[in-house]
Design an enzyme around this catalytic site. Structure first.
Site, PDB file in Angstrom:
ATOM      1  N   SER A 152      30.688  -7.753 -30.622  1.00 27.62           N
ATOM      2  CA  SER A 152      31.300  -7.059 -29.316  1.00 27.62           C
ATOM      3  C   SER A 152      31.168  -8.077 -28.274  1.00 27.62           C
ATOM      4  O   SER A 152      30.387  -8.822 -28.072  1.00 27.62           O
ATOM      5  CB  SER A 152      30.451  -5.789 -29.109  1.00 27.62           C
ATOM      6  OG  SER A 152      31.171  -5.157 -27.910  1.00 27.62           O
ATOM      7  N   TYR A 154      23.074  -0.895 -27.899  1.00 28.19           N
ATOM      8  CA  TYR A 154      24.185  -0.980 -28.925  1.00 28.19           C
ATOM      9  C   TYR A 154      24.587  -2.490 -28.548  1.00 28.19           C
ATOM     10  O   TYR A 154      24.433  -3.149 -29.606  1.00 28.19           O
ATOM     11  CB  TYR A 154      25.456  -0.400 -28.255  1.00 28.19           C
ATOM     12  CG  TYR A 154      26.591  -0.637 -28.833  1.00 28.19           C
ATOM     13  CD1 TYR A 154      27.125  -0.481 -30.134  1.00 28.19           C
ATOM     14  CD2 TYR A 154      27.607  -1.429 -27.985  1.00 28.19           C
ATOM     15  CE1 TYR A 154      28.548  -0.983 -30.660  1.00 28.19           C
ATOM     16  CE2 TYR A 154      28.610  -2.019 -28.539  1.00 28.19           C
ATOM     17  CZ  TYR A 154      28.902  -1.667 -29.753  1.00 28.19           C
ATOM     18  OH  TYR A 154      30.434  -2.205 -30.182  1.00 28.19           O
TER      19      TYR A 154
END
Ligand code: NDP
Length: 256
Positions: free
Chosen positions: A148, A161
């Site tokens: 990400s 996350y």
């Protein structure tokens, strides 16, 4: 002949979103694709049907990550289907895409249970999936791990996350150095915000959408196909000299 003809691929989390687009693209490029899903078998079967309607080959395989035996369950389904359809259990391409928790993980609110779960799904599952896949992967094998843009852009609300995606970055780079001698490449793709049908909170807020688009050099949010196309490159023979690389596919988010 398509570039991936004769190859087999497993795409985790391919029942929807970015994973579905990757599965569709790899199938269009000629691979026999295992469409993995966690809970939504109907969506995975729909993805398989769409691939077949377009002339490709695919099958669905289910396994919930983050629970005991998750990788064993996936591999049982994968081996049975590959044996039946390809005549042997050989995996050429593994795309670790399934993940949870994009908008959670702040330091002040995250519970131990939430922390353990996001790591179990986003880090432990791909780690042990790769461990199972390597023995059936040969020369020219390809592993792509989906990370990400959060690992470059600090988002406090997504801390836990983002930490899992940081682990994925290390996994890719270090593993690339270990398995390169076998002719296997390992790379990372880091998407930015991508419209997978779940960002209504952004699309429905014109001011926030405009600010988000303006933050990207290419002035829009991503589409699943934007990510699928770069994965298709990394798994192709054209990328045979690229390994241990982190490819930022954020449209140039916050370049400065
Ligand atoms: P989605 O939430 O749309 O889809 C997630 C996929 O993963 C689904 O196929 C789902 O299967 C599967 N999955 C979720 N939880 C589990 C689980 N516990 N066990 C097994 N499978 C599971 O994801 P996106 O398409 O948005 O994201 C794909 C990847 O891209 C992820 O790694 C994400 O972190 C990354 N990413 C996404 C961005 C975005 O803006 N969308 C931005 C940056 C990175 P099922 O529905 O069948 O349970």
């Amino acid at each position: 002949m398509a570039v991936l003809t004769g190859k087999t691929a497993l795409v985790t989390g391919a029942s929807r979103g970015i994973g579905r687009a990757i599965a569709q693209r790899l199938a269009a490029d000629g691979a026999l694709v295992a469409v993995h899903y966690g809970s939504d078998e109907g969506a995975a079967l729909k993805c398989v049907a769409e691939i077949e309607e377009a002339g490709g080959r695919a099958f669905a395989v289910g396994a919930e990550f983050g629970v005991d035996g998750d990788v064993d369950t996936l591999f049982a389904g994968l081996e049975a289907n590959l044996g039946e359809r390809a005549g042997q259990v050989r995996l050429d391409i593994l795309v670790n895409n399934a993940a949870i928790g994009g908008r959670h993980g702040a330091i002040d609110t995250t519970t131990r249970a939430e922390f353990d779960r996001v790591f179990a799904v986003n880090v432990r599952a791909p780690f042990f999936l790769i461990q199972r896949a390597l023995p059936v992967m040969g020369e020219g094998g390809r592993i792509v791990n989906i990370s990400s843009g959060d690992t470059r852009i600090a988002l406090a609300g997504e801390l836990a996350y983002s930490m899992t995606k940081g682990a994925i970055n290390i996994l890719s780079r270090t593993l690339a150095n270990a398995v390169g001698v076998r002719g296997i490449t390992v790379n990372t793709v880091a998407p930015g915000i991508t419209d997978t049908g779940k960002i209504g909170w952004l699309l429905d807020d014109p001011r926030m959408l405009a600010a988000t688009e303006a933050a990207a050099a290419l002035d829009r949010v991503g589409q699943p196909g934007d990510i699928a196309d770069v994965v298709a490159f990394l798994v192709s023979d054209d990328a045979r000299w690229v390994t241990g690389h982190l490819l930022d596919a954020t449209g140039g988010m916050f370049l400065g």
